[in-house]
Design an enzyme around this catalytic site. Structure first.
Site, PDB file in Angstrom:
ATOM      1  N   ARG A 151       0.824  -1.216   0.000  1.00 23.03           N
ATOM      2  CA  ARG A 151       0.000   0.000   0.000  1.00 23.03           C
ATOM      3  C   ARG A 151       0.857   1.265   0.000  1.00 23.03           C
ATOM      4  O   ARG A 151       0.426   2.303  -0.499  1.00 23.03           O
ATOM      5  CB  ARG A 151      -0.929  -0.001   1.212  1.00 23.03           C
ATOM      6  CG  ARG A 151      -2.106  -0.934   1.009  1.00 23.03           C
ATOM      7  CD  ARG A 151      -2.991  -0.947   2.213  1.00 23.03           C
ATOM      8  NE  ARG A 151      -4.282  -1.539   1.889  1.00 23.03           N
ATOM      9  CZ  ARG A 151      -5.185  -1.880   2.788  1.00 23.03           C
ATOM     10  NH1 ARG A 151      -4.934  -1.690   4.077  1.00 23.03           N
ATOM     11  NH2 ARG A 151      -6.331  -2.400   2.418  1.00 23.03           N
TER      12      ARG A 151
ATOM     13  N   GLY B 286      -7.521  -9.121   1.405  1.00 22.80           N
ATOM     14  CA  GLY B 286      -6.223  -9.482   1.978  1.00 22.80           C
ATOM     15  C   GLY B 286      -5.812 -10.924   1.747  1.00 22.80           C
ATOM     16  O   GLY B 286      -4.673 -11.200   1.356  1.00 22.80           O
TER      17      GLY B 286
END
Ligand code: AMP
Length: 391
Positions: free
Chosen positions: A37, A348
């Protein structure tokens, strides 16, 4: 088409630009274990630095209960970022108030200031206008690049826009374009693969995708609830009794679109070292539970995936945290990588499976937002996106 004003539409030279990023990364013992990220936000950060802006980064991290919950501090993230950029990286121990104001005022063009966790203030999640105003007061312009937080209407994602000229960053644009195209203008056949523990979390997603996708392949714990709804004995498997009626309705609506497991890997207890056996549909004995899809299911799903024009995948096919029950998830990862389709993976667990397989570079787009990508698949409007100015 992405119709929001972009960071490239702003005159950023000499300006202080507040950027909402999603730096909600996993941290173990003060070290970042996956910095996807952070690296995904670099194009926007570097663009701003190269065009003479001073960059102020705001993000949340985890779900802190109080401002002293220091395990949720963004300081390790700021330190990590300093290794990824050439610019000096400063850190402010609060995201609003005097500490933040002083740090922002001292920031020069070409420098970065990382603000402390926005969720250290409960006002953040309440989208409190005063908090939004205080964040806005730090900068001249606002850029939202936090796709992973775009499904939240919080002060730093959807509130601050009211007080500053605002635009989208490159990551936000990329995510919305890939997912938006896949859902609304897919190359067919369009295959959605959905897994994970619970059907209750994904009812809206399945409902919406039944209208858009050609097939929906179901795995994980949520498949159990569908199979129980069809009348199969699931013994000790995870089944959401309160969702059985909904599952029946979805099966009825889904008809041939919904594909369910035809065999399964069982465990005699919920444990990494459990005894296992593979059984066909309908043969789950008392005392056993389904923890993965079986080899015949993998075969059928693989064929469907190889034939796809577009694949969207969210959620593991089994309890892939236990190696004995990870085969289904990894086989699906391989099938998605082997297909010639436009492939998009979100969430995830599925992202982690594709990374662990070393197949990430065979995927068209790996999303940085699990919840946000699910809300897009559900057809919902993302508040963080809606709050941005149209072109
Ligand atoms: P979610 O957060 O809904 O995507 O669910 C992910 C979790 O679902 C993972 O931690 C998996 O271990 C779990 N899961 C997947 N398949 C099963 C299953 N058959 N029984 C119980 N849990 C499962």
């Amino acid at each position: 088409m992405f119709n929001k004003k972009m960071v490239t539409d702003l005159d950023v030279k000499g300006k202080k630009v507040l950027v909402r990023v999603d730096f909600n990364v996993p941290i173990k013992d003060g070290k970042i274990s996956d910095d996807t990220r952070i690296t995904a936000a670099l194009p926007t950060i570097n663009y701003l630095l190269e065009h003479g802006a001073a960059v102020i980064l705001a993000s949340h991290l985890g779900r802190p209960k109080t401002a002293t919950d220091i395990q949720f501090s963004l300081k390790p993230v700021a330190d990590h970022l300093a290794n990824l950029v050439k610019a000096p990286v400063h850190f402010a121990e609060d995201c609003v108030g005097e500490v933040a104001q002083k740090a922002a005022a001292a920031l020069k063009p070409g420098e970065i200031l990382v603000l402390e966790n926005t969720r250290f203030h409960p006002e953040e999640e309440k989208n409190n206008p005063e908090m939004a105003k205080q964040l806005a007061a730090l900068a001249d312009l606002f850029v939202n690049d936090a796709f992973g937080s775009a499904h939240r209407a919080h002060a730093s994602t959807a509130g601050v826009n009211a007080y500053l000229p605002s635009a989208a960053g490159f990551l936000l644009e990329k995510e919305i374009q890939y997912l938006g195209n896949a859902i609304d203008n897919p190359k067919r056949p369009f295959i959605a693969i959905l897994g994970g523990a619970k059907i209750s979390d994904k009812i809206g997603v399945i409902d919406n995708l039944l209208q858009k996708a050609d097939h929906i392949l179901i795995g994980g714990g949520m498949a159990n609830t569908f199979l129980a709804a069809k009348g199969y004995e699931m013994a000790d498997s995870l089944v959401e009794k309160e969702s059985l009626e909904t599952a029946k309705t979805l099966i009825e609506k889904g008809k041939s679109k919904l594909m369910l497991p035809v065999d399964m890997v069982l465990a005699d207890k919920f444990d990494a070292e459990a005894e296992t056996k593979v059984v066909p549909l309908g043969d789950v004995p008392a005392g056993w539970r389904v923890l993965d899809i079986g080899p015949e299911t993998v075969k059928a799903y693989r064929l469907t995936i190889l034939d796809a024009g577009t694949v969207v995948w969210n959620g593991p096919m089994g309890v892939f945290e236990f190696p004995k029950f990870a085969k289904g998830t990894f086989a699906i990862a391989e099938a998605v990588a082997d297909s010639q389709s436009i492939s998009i993976i979100g969430g995830g667990d599925s992202v982690s499976a594709i990374n662990q397989s070393g197949l990430a570079d065979k995927i068209t787009h790996i999303s940085t937002g699990g919840g946000a990508s699910l809300e897009m698949l559900e057809g919902l409007e993302l508040p963080g996106l809606a709050a941005l100015t149209d072109k």
